[in-house]
Design a protein around this motif. Structure first.
Motif, mmCIF file in Angstrom:
data_model
loop_
_atom_site.group_PDB
_atom_site.id
_atom_site.type_symbol
_atom_site.label_atom_id
_atom_site.label_comp_id
_atom_site.label_asym_id
_atom_site.label_seq_id
_atom_site.Cartn_x
_atom_site.Cartn_y
_atom_site.Cartn_z
ATOM 1 N N SER A 101 0.822 -1.199 0.000
ATOM 2 C CA SER A 101 0.000 0.000 0.000
ATOM 3 C C SER A 101 0.869 1.268 0.000
ATOM 4 O O SER A 101 0.596 2.227 -0.730
ATOM 5 N N ARG A 109 2.358 1.621 -3.501
ATOM 6 C CA ARG A 109 1.351 2.120 -4.463
ATOM 7 C C ARG A 109 1.122 3.615 -4.274
ATOM 8 O O ARG A 109 0.983 4.362 -5.238
ATOM 9 N N THR A 110 1.064 4.040 -3.020
ATOM 10 C CA THR A 110 0.847 5.463 -2.736
ATOM 11 C C THR A 110 2.013 6.306 -3.267
ATOM 12 O O THR A 110 1.809 7.390 -3.812
ATOM 13 N N ILE A 114 3.899 5.541 -5.810
ATOM 14 C CA ILE A 114 3.791 5.554 -7.284
ATOM 15 C C ILE A 114 2.741 6.585 -7.712
ATOM 16 O O ILE A 114 2.942 7.347 -8.654
ATOM 17 N N ARG A 115 1.636 6.611 -6.985
ATOM 18 C CA ARG A 115 0.600 7.600 -7.287
ATOM 19 C C ARG A 115 1.150 9.020 -7.149
ATOM 20 O O ARG A 115 0.929 9.875 -8.001
ATOM 21 N N ILE A 175 3.296 9.912 -10.178
ATOM 22 C CA ILE A 175 2.634 10.310 -11.421
ATOM 23 C C ILE A 175 1.919 11.654 -11.266
ATOM 24 O O ILE A 175 1.851 12.437 -12.205
ATOM 25 N N ARG A 215 2.844 6.161 -18.765
ATOM 26 C CA ARG A 215 2.519 4.775 -19.133
ATOM 27 C C ARG A 215 3.751 3.872 -18.970
ATOM 28 O O ARG A 215 3.662 2.801 -18.365
ATOM 29 N N LEU A 242 4.476 3.353 -15.272
ATOM 30 C CA LEU A 242 3.527 2.436 -14.616
ATOM 31 C C LEU A 242 3.756 0.989 -15.051
ATOM 32 O O LEU A 242 3.656 0.065 -14.238
ATOM 33 N N ASN A 243 4.084 0.785 -16.313
ATOM 34 C CA ASN A 243 4.362 -0.587 -16.769
ATOM 35 C C ASN A 243 5.628 -1.135 -16.098
ATOM 36 O O ASN A 243 5.658 -2.295 -15.683
ATOM 37 N N LYS A 266 6.795 -0.211 -13.157
ATOM 38 C CA LYS A 266 6.479 -0.426 -11.740
ATOM 39 C C LYS A 266 5.613 -1.673 -11.557
ATOM 40 O O LYS A 266 5.777 -2.403 -10.567
ATOM 41 N N ALA A 267 4.683 -1.901 -12.464
ATOM 42 C CA ALA A 267 3.820 -3.089 -12.356
ATOM 43 C C ALA A 267 4.667 -4.355 -12.445
ATOM 44 O O ALA A 267 4.476 -5.294 -11.667
ATOM 45 N N LEU A 291 6.719 -4.606 -9.111
ATOM 46 C CA LEU A 291 5.923 -5.013 -7.951
ATOM 47 C C LEU A 291 5.452 -6.461 -8.077
ATOM 48 O O LEU A 291 5.387 -7.190 -7.089
ATOM 49 N N LEU A 344 -7.544 10.575 -11.303
ATOM 50 C CA LEU A 344 -6.815 10.826 -10.047
ATOM 51 C C LEU A 344 -7.643 11.709 -9.117
ATOM 52 O O LEU A 344 -7.713 11.466 -7.910
ATOM 53 N N ALA A 369 -5.015 4.572 -3.892
ATOM 54 C CA ALA A 369 -3.729 4.452 -4.591
ATOM 55 C C ALA A 369 -3.795 3.397 -5.691
ATOM 56 O O ALA A 369 -3.080 3.491 -6.698
ATOM 57 N N ALA A 370 -4.671 2.404 -5.537
ATOM 58 C CA ALA A 370 -4.778 1.341 -6.535
ATOM 59 C C ALA A 370 -5.327 1.863 -7.870
ATOM 60 O O ALA A 370 -5.296 1.155 -8.882
ATOM 61 N N ILE A 392 -3.885 3.714 -9.713
ATOM 62 C CA ILE A 392 -2.753 3.711 -10.666
ATOM 63 C C ILE A 392 -2.857 2.550 -11.650
ATOM 64 O O ILE A 392 -2.457 2.685 -12.798
ATOM 65 N N TRP A 393 -3.418 1.411 -11.212
ATOM 66 C CA TRP A 393 -3.500 0.262 -12.142
ATOM 67 C C TRP A 393 -4.631 0.470 -13.144
ATOM 68 O O TRP A 393 -4.546 -0.001 -14.290
ATOM 69 N N ILE A 412 -5.380 3.409 -14.285
ATOM 70 C CA ILE A 412 -4.764 4.365 -15.214
ATOM 71 C C ILE A 412 -3.810 3.652 -16.163
ATOM 72 O O ILE A 412 -3.783 3.912 -17.365
ATOM 73 N N ARG A 413 -3.065 2.714 -15.614
ATOM 74 C CA ARG A 413 -2.127 1.956 -16.457
ATOM 75 C C ARG A 413 -2.889 1.206 -17.560
ATOM 76 O O ARG A 413 -2.522 1.264 -18.740
ATOM 77 N N LEU A 473 -4.168 3.682 -20.154
ATOM 78 C CA LEU A 473 -3.112 4.205 -21.030
ATOM 79 C C LEU A 473 -2.633 3.137 -22.021
ATOM 80 O O LEU A 473 -2.361 3.441 -23.188
ATOM 81 N N ASN A 474 -2.551 1.897 -21.576
ATOM 82 C CA ASN A 474 -2.148 0.823 -22.503
ATOM 83 C C ASN A 474 -3.199 0.621 -23.596
ATOM 84 O O ASN A 474 -2.859 0.453 -24.770
#
Lengths: 112, 112
Positions: free
Chosen positions: A23, A26-27, A29-30, A33, A50, A53-54, A56-57, A60, B37, B43-44, B46-47, B49-50, B53-54
């Protein structure tokens, strides 16, 4: 691979510590951005976000692996990177805490 | 496939119209993620948004194809979707404009 036994109470602590680190990350990362958007008015910034985020995904997904067979290593890394504190792990037995601290020190050295 | 000739002046207009539509669409995507946002403190998000964007990157990559052999169809779709106006295309010859309008009407019907 070490065969460690996790008591029901330890499993609960482990789950909470894992979720707390995830958590926090994720915060962060938010916030990153949001800062990227605030820092550039360019619409093409969306593609930088983009890519970020890719990346980071993937990171993680590799890092947050909740299997008891690898959890000592996972916590060691999260501790080294500052996503966990020893306080989050209070209640795990001394053997586990020692293993986590030892491996965390190795992570820190390899990052330095 | 129609073999249309594009004069140097028309090529310049086509390039400008293409870039203008792409820029408008990027700006709309940026606004969308800013709204996502602003609309959720989670915070989740972000996924979400990812994924968004993809999806958009794939869509734009497929849609924005600057080859003269397919450009009539590209402009027809952008016109149907509101990313271009006929004004942006002023200076193209009557045959091209007519083709673009005809195909744009087909896009609009297929969207309806």
């Amino acid at each position: 691979m070490l065969e460690l036994k996790w008591s029901p109470a330890e499993k609960k602590i482990a789950h909470a510590a894992f979720e707390s680190a995830l958590s926090l990350e994720r915060t962060a990362i938010r916030r990153d951005i949001e800062a990227m958007l605030a820092g550039s008015a360019d619409a093409a910034e969306i593609w930088t976000i983009r890519d970020y985020l890719n990346d980071k995904a993937r990171e993680l997904d590799e890092k947050y692996d909740f299997r008891y067979s690898v959890l000592i290593g996972v916590f060691a890394r999260l501790l080294a990177d500052g996503w966990l504190t020893l306080e989050d792990l209070t209640g795990l037995d001394a053997t586990k805490l020692e293993l986590i601290c030892d491996r965390s020190a190795i992570w820190k050295r390899s990052d330095a």
